[in-house]
Design a protein around this motif. Structure first.
Motif, PDB file in Angstrom:
ATOM      1  N   ALA A  69       5.543   1.537  -7.691  1.00  0.00           N
ATOM      2  CA  ALA A  69       5.552   1.319  -6.599  1.00  0.00           C
ATOM      3  C   ALA A  69       3.870   0.992  -6.113  1.00  0.00           C
ATOM      4  O   ALA A  69       3.482   0.254  -5.468  1.00  0.00           O
ATOM      5  CB  ALA A  69       6.232   2.227  -5.637  1.00  0.00           C
ATOM      6  N   TYR A  70       3.194   2.124  -6.529  1.00  0.00           N
ATOM      7  CA  TYR A  70       2.004   2.070  -6.190  1.00  0.00           C
ATOM      8  C   TYR A  70       1.008   1.120  -6.824  1.00  0.00           C
ATOM      9  O   TYR A  70       0.289   0.151  -6.453  1.00  0.00           O
ATOM     10  CB  TYR A  70       1.079   3.406  -6.700  1.00  0.00           C
ATOM     11  CG  TYR A  70       1.379   4.559  -5.838  1.00  0.00           C
ATOM     12  CD1 TYR A  70       0.915   4.479  -4.463  1.00  0.00           C
ATOM     13  CD2 TYR A  70       1.477   5.747  -6.357  1.00  0.00           C
ATOM     14  CE1 TYR A  70       1.132   5.723  -3.736  1.00  0.00           C
ATOM     15  CE2 TYR A  70       1.767   6.937  -5.588  1.00  0.00           C
ATOM     16  CZ  TYR A  70       1.612   6.908  -4.287  1.00  0.00           C
ATOM     17  OH  TYR A  70       1.552   8.017  -3.436  1.00  0.00           O
ATOM     18  N   GLU A  71       1.700   0.684  -7.892  1.00  0.00           N
ATOM     19  CA  GLU A  71       0.894  -0.591  -8.826  1.00  0.00           C
ATOM     20  C   GLU A  71       1.108  -1.894  -7.976  1.00  0.00           C
ATOM     21  O   GLU A  71       0.390  -2.672  -7.916  1.00  0.00           O
ATOM     22  CB  GLU A  71       1.374  -0.682 -10.233  1.00  0.00           C
ATOM     23  CG  GLU A  71       0.863  -1.654 -10.921  1.00  0.00           C
ATOM     24  CD  GLU A  71       1.367  -1.710 -12.485  1.00  0.00           C
ATOM     25  OE1 GLU A  71       0.703  -2.649 -13.223  1.00  0.00           O
ATOM     26  OE2 GLU A  71       2.164  -1.138 -12.793  1.00  0.00           O
ATOM     27  N   MET A  72       2.544  -1.824  -7.736  1.00  0.00           N
ATOM     28  CA  MET A  72       2.914  -2.968  -6.848  1.00  0.00           C
ATOM     29  C   MET A  72       2.398  -3.314  -5.604  1.00  0.00           C
ATOM     30  O   MET A  72       2.010  -4.351  -5.305  1.00  0.00           O
ATOM     31  CB  MET A  72       4.463  -3.123  -6.939  1.00  0.00           C
ATOM     32  CG  MET A  72       4.960  -3.281  -8.308  1.00  0.00           C
ATOM     33  SD  MET A  72       7.010  -3.339  -8.237  1.00  0.00           S
ATOM     34  CE  MET A  72       7.275  -4.807  -7.603  1.00  0.00           C
ATOM     35  N   ALA A  73       2.139  -2.153  -4.861  1.00  0.00           N
ATOM     36  CA  ALA A  73       1.700  -2.086  -3.633  1.00  0.00           C
ATOM     37  C   ALA A  73      -0.155  -2.730  -3.620  1.00  0.00           C
ATOM     38  O   ALA A  73      -0.325  -3.396  -3.032  1.00  0.00           O
ATOM     39  CB  ALA A  73       1.759  -0.823  -2.802  1.00  0.00           C
ATOM     40  N   ALA A  74      -0.675  -2.070  -4.735  1.00  0.00           N
ATOM     41  CA  ALA A  74      -2.117  -2.219  -4.874  1.00  0.00           C
ATOM     42  C   ALA A  74      -2.346  -3.442  -5.279  1.00  0.00           C
ATOM     43  O   ALA A  74      -3.260  -4.262  -4.586  1.00  0.00           O
ATOM     44  CB  ALA A  74      -2.530  -1.290  -5.619  1.00  0.00           C
ATOM     45  N   GLN A  75      -1.528  -4.132  -6.232  1.00  0.00           N
ATOM     46  CA  GLN A  75      -1.797  -5.426  -6.872  1.00  0.00           C
ATOM     47  C   GLN A  75      -1.498  -6.307  -5.547  1.00  0.00           C
ATOM     48  O   GLN A  75      -2.119  -7.527  -5.395  1.00  0.00           O
ATOM     49  CB  GLN A  75      -0.898  -5.706  -7.909  1.00  0.00           C
ATOM     50  CG  GLN A  75      -1.074  -7.101  -8.418  1.00  0.00           C
ATOM     51  CD  GLN A  75      -2.408  -7.244  -8.998  1.00  0.00           C
ATOM     52  OE1 GLN A  75      -3.433  -6.459  -9.449  1.00  0.00           O
ATOM     53  NE2 GLN A  75      -3.079  -8.611  -8.794  1.00  0.00           N
ATOM     54  N   ALA A  76      -0.386  -6.290  -4.634  1.00  0.00           N
ATOM     55  CA  ALA A  76      -0.197  -7.151  -3.728  1.00  0.00           C
ATOM     56  C   ALA A  76      -1.491  -7.145  -2.548  1.00  0.00           C
ATOM     57  O   ALA A  76      -1.688  -8.134  -2.061  1.00  0.00           O
ATOM     58  CB  ALA A  76       1.055  -6.742  -2.678  1.00  0.00           C
ATOM     59  N   VAL A  77      -1.982  -5.995  -2.229  1.00  0.00           N
ATOM     60  CA  VAL A  77      -3.144  -5.906  -1.512  1.00  0.00           C
ATOM     61  C   VAL A  77      -4.427  -6.714  -2.217  1.00  0.00           C
ATOM     62  O   VAL A  77      -5.122  -7.526  -1.564  1.00  0.00           O
ATOM     63  CB  VAL A  77      -3.386  -4.528  -1.122  1.00  0.00           C
ATOM     64  CG1 VAL A  77      -4.755  -4.568  -0.416  1.00  0.00           C
ATOM     65  CG2 VAL A  77      -2.467  -3.958  -0.180  1.00  0.00           C
ATOM     66  N   LEU A  78      -4.684  -6.442  -3.439  1.00  0.00           N
ATOM     67  CA  LEU A  78      -5.750  -7.029  -4.089  1.00  0.00           C
ATOM     68  C   LEU A  78      -5.491  -8.606  -4.246  1.00  0.00           C
ATOM     69  O   LEU A  78      -6.512  -9.433  -3.886  1.00  0.00           O
ATOM     70  CB  LEU A  78      -5.828  -6.680  -5.578  1.00  0.00           C
ATOM     71  CG  LEU A  78      -6.797  -7.127  -6.422  1.00  0.00           C
ATOM     72  CD1 LEU A  78      -8.135  -7.115  -5.999  1.00  0.00           C
ATOM     73  CD2 LEU A  78      -6.770  -6.498  -7.718  1.00  0.00           C
ATOM     74  N   GLY A  79      -4.434  -9.031  -4.678  1.00  0.00           N
ATOM     75  CA  GLY A  79      -4.360 -10.396  -4.458  1.00  0.00           C
ATOM     76  C   GLY A  79      -4.174 -11.279  -3.280  1.00  0.00           C
ATOM     77  O   GLY A  79      -4.882 -12.288  -3.227  1.00  0.00           O
ATOM     78  N   MET A 116       3.223   1.529   1.845  1.00  0.00           N
ATOM     79  CA  MET A 116       4.256   0.549   1.079  1.00  0.00           C
ATOM     80  C   MET A 116       4.882   1.122  -0.150  1.00  0.00           C
ATOM     81  O   MET A 116       6.137   0.867  -0.372  1.00  0.00           O
ATOM     82  CB  MET A 116       3.298  -0.424   0.712  1.00  0.00           C
ATOM     83  CG  MET A 116       2.706  -1.471   1.796  1.00  0.00           C
ATOM     84  SD  MET A 116       1.339  -2.605   1.332  1.00  0.00           S
ATOM     85  CE  MET A 116       2.178  -3.515   0.179  1.00  0.00           C
ATOM     86  N   ALA A 117       4.151   1.928  -0.865  1.00  0.00           N
ATOM     87  CA  ALA A 117       4.683   2.697  -2.067  1.00  0.00           C
ATOM     88  C   ALA A 117       5.772   3.737  -1.817  1.00  0.00           C
ATOM     89  O   ALA A 117       6.835   3.701  -2.349  1.00  0.00           O
ATOM     90  CB  ALA A 117       3.691   3.363  -2.800  1.00  0.00           C
ATOM     91  N   ASP A 118       5.503   4.435  -0.844  1.00  0.00           N
ATOM     92  CA  ASP A 118       6.735   5.542  -0.505  1.00  0.00           C
ATOM     93  C   ASP A 118       8.015   4.389   0.037  1.00  0.00           C
ATOM     94  O   ASP A 118       8.870   4.843  -0.199  1.00  0.00           O
ATOM     95  CB  ASP A 118       6.140   5.969   0.976  1.00  0.00           C
ATOM     96  CG  ASP A 118       5.205   7.259   0.628  1.00  0.00           C
ATOM     97  OD1 ASP A 118       5.168   7.613  -0.604  1.00  0.00           O
ATOM     98  OD2 ASP A 118       4.794   7.785   1.556  1.00  0.00           O
ATOM     99  N   PRO A 128     -11.844   1.102   3.748  1.00  0.00           N
ATOM    100  CA  PRO A 128     -11.103   1.522   2.577  1.00  0.00           C
ATOM    101  C   PRO A 128     -10.080   2.199   2.774  1.00  0.00           C
ATOM    102  O   PRO A 128      -8.747   2.351   2.418  1.00  0.00           O
ATOM    103  CB  PRO A 128     -11.777   1.692   1.588  1.00  0.00           C
ATOM    104  CG  PRO A 128     -13.002   1.049   1.836  1.00  0.00           C
ATOM    105  CD  PRO A 128     -13.084   0.896   3.557  1.00  0.00           C
ATOM    106  N   ALA A 129     -10.325   3.498   3.573  1.00  0.00           N
ATOM    107  CA  ALA A 129      -9.251   4.287   4.196  1.00  0.00           C
ATOM    108  C   ALA A 129      -8.164   4.033   4.773  1.00  0.00           C
ATOM    109  O   ALA A 129      -6.766   4.264   4.586  1.00  0.00           O
ATOM    110  CB  ALA A 129      -9.890   5.478   5.093  1.00  0.00           C
ATOM    111  N   TYR A 130      -8.339   2.957   5.387  1.00  0.00           N
ATOM    112  CA  TYR A 130      -7.056   2.271   6.266  1.00  0.00           C
ATOM    113  C   TYR A 130      -6.041   1.514   5.382  1.00  0.00           C
ATOM    114  O   TYR A 130      -4.789   1.698   5.153  1.00  0.00           O
ATOM    115  CB  TYR A 130      -7.331   1.400   7.363  1.00  0.00           C
ATOM    116  CG  TYR A 130      -8.607   1.606   7.956  1.00  0.00           C
ATOM    117  CD1 TYR A 130      -9.084   2.845   8.323  1.00  0.00           C
ATOM    118  CD2 TYR A 130      -9.371   0.330   8.721  1.00  0.00           C
ATOM    119  CE1 TYR A 130     -10.435   2.999   9.171  1.00  0.00           C
ATOM    120  CE2 TYR A 130     -10.753   0.491   9.301  1.00  0.00           C
ATOM    121  CZ  TYR A 130     -10.953   1.724   9.664  1.00  0.00           C
ATOM    122  OH  TYR A 130     -12.208   1.819  10.240  1.00  0.00           O
ATOM    123  N   VAL A 131      -6.680   0.943   4.228  1.00  0.00           N
ATOM    124  CA  VAL A 131      -6.099   0.163   3.293  1.00  0.00           C
ATOM    125  C   VAL A 131      -5.285   1.316   2.276  1.00  0.00           C
ATOM    126  O   VAL A 131      -4.225   0.939   2.057  1.00  0.00           O
ATOM    127  CB  VAL A 131      -6.921  -0.743   2.565  1.00  0.00           C
ATOM    128  CG1 VAL A 131      -6.405  -1.415   1.422  1.00  0.00           C
ATOM    129  CG2 VAL A 131      -7.714  -1.747   3.439  1.00  0.00           C
TER     130      VAL A 131
END
Length: 268
Positions: free
Chosen positions: A200-210, A186-188, A176-179
């Motif tokens: 940016a955080y929401e979009m990056a996190a959702q992309a990883v989750l999906g 990605m957000a930066d 999880p730390a690497y992710v």
């Protein structure tokens, strides 16, 4: 009805308590917690009505059938020594990284307790954990099944031989730390392109989750899923080319190898 006690109310201990109650597999009244940090246990008792707070480790061990040691590896021996006289007939679960079955056997020798080594990860806090249970255990079949059900409530579980646990630490325990680092990067990059940071955080996190859900639900090889995103002469293949040039794959593999090596060192 088994009574379950957790010694340690940190991130993982709290995640286990919240997870099993939310899942409905265990009522809060069947649970007890102890931690030297009384604020943590007080907060948990407020969040989980019915949860009992033990006076100390021995108080918990005396009243509980299953005891989860959710403390940092360096504190394990001291905790076990402190409750040694209350462990006869108890089922003890260790989630301490680097604590091997042999170390548990030595530490619990003469107590009359059975033991199981388990390696969960922090996404258990949101019900999406990945937990490995060691098949080298002295638990009865019934206690092992009960322990598995506890961690099933926190996400997914696998049963593996201990020789694979250093790899487990690298691929799920620490990953999880690497992710999180990748999501941050990605957000930066998104912010650099003008996106608001929260977006940016929401979009990056959702992309990883999906993407993770696609791997788990489709049964398709990750490489094939990657190829499906890379249109000929499109934007994605240019990004993939840069990642390959920068050693993206090898950096991840090297990082996980270092993690597994540290896990091996901790077990000696």
């Amino acid at each position: 009805m088994r009574q379950v006690g957790l010694i340690g109310a940190g991130n993982m201990g709290s995640a286990i308590l919240h997870g099993v109650v939310a899942d409905g597999s265990i009522r809060a009244a069947q649970l007890m917690v102890y931690d030297t940090n009384q604020k943590k246990t007080s907060d948990l008792a407020n969040e989980l009505p019915g949860l009992r707070v033990a006076l100390d480790g021995n108080d918990l061990a005396r009243q509980c059938d299953v005891i989860v040691l959710a403390v940092k590896p360096q504190f394990m021996m001291g905790v076990i020594d402190g409750i040694r006289n209350s462990l006869n007939g108890k089922a003890v679960i260790s989630i301490a990284a680097g604590w091997t079955v042999a170390m548990l056997a030595d530490a619990l020798d003469g107590t009359g307790a059975t033991y199981l080594r388990v390696m969960p990860n922090t996404p258990a806090m949101v019900g999406e954990g990945m937990t490995a249970l060691c098949d080298d255990s002295t638990f009865s079949k019934e206690d092992f099944a009960f322990a598995k059900s506890l961690f099933d409530a926190l996400g997914r579980t696998v049963v593996l031989p201990e020789r694979l646990f250093d790899g487990v630490t690298a691929i799920s325990g620490s990953s999880p730390a690497y992710v999180f680092m990748m999501i941050e990067a990605m957000a930066d990059a998104g912010v650099k392109e003008g996106l608001p940071r929260a977006c940016a955080y929401e979009m990056a996190a959702q992309a990883v989750l999906g993407s993770a859900l696609m791997v788990l639900s489709s049964g398709t090889h990750p490489a094939a899923l990657k190829d499906a995103v890379c249109s000929p002469a499109g934007t994605t293949i240019d990004a993939v080319e840069v990642l390959e040039k920068k050693g993206f794959r090898s950096a991840i593999m090297d990082a996980m190898a270092a993690c597994a090596e540290k896990s091996r060192a901790m077990s000696k």
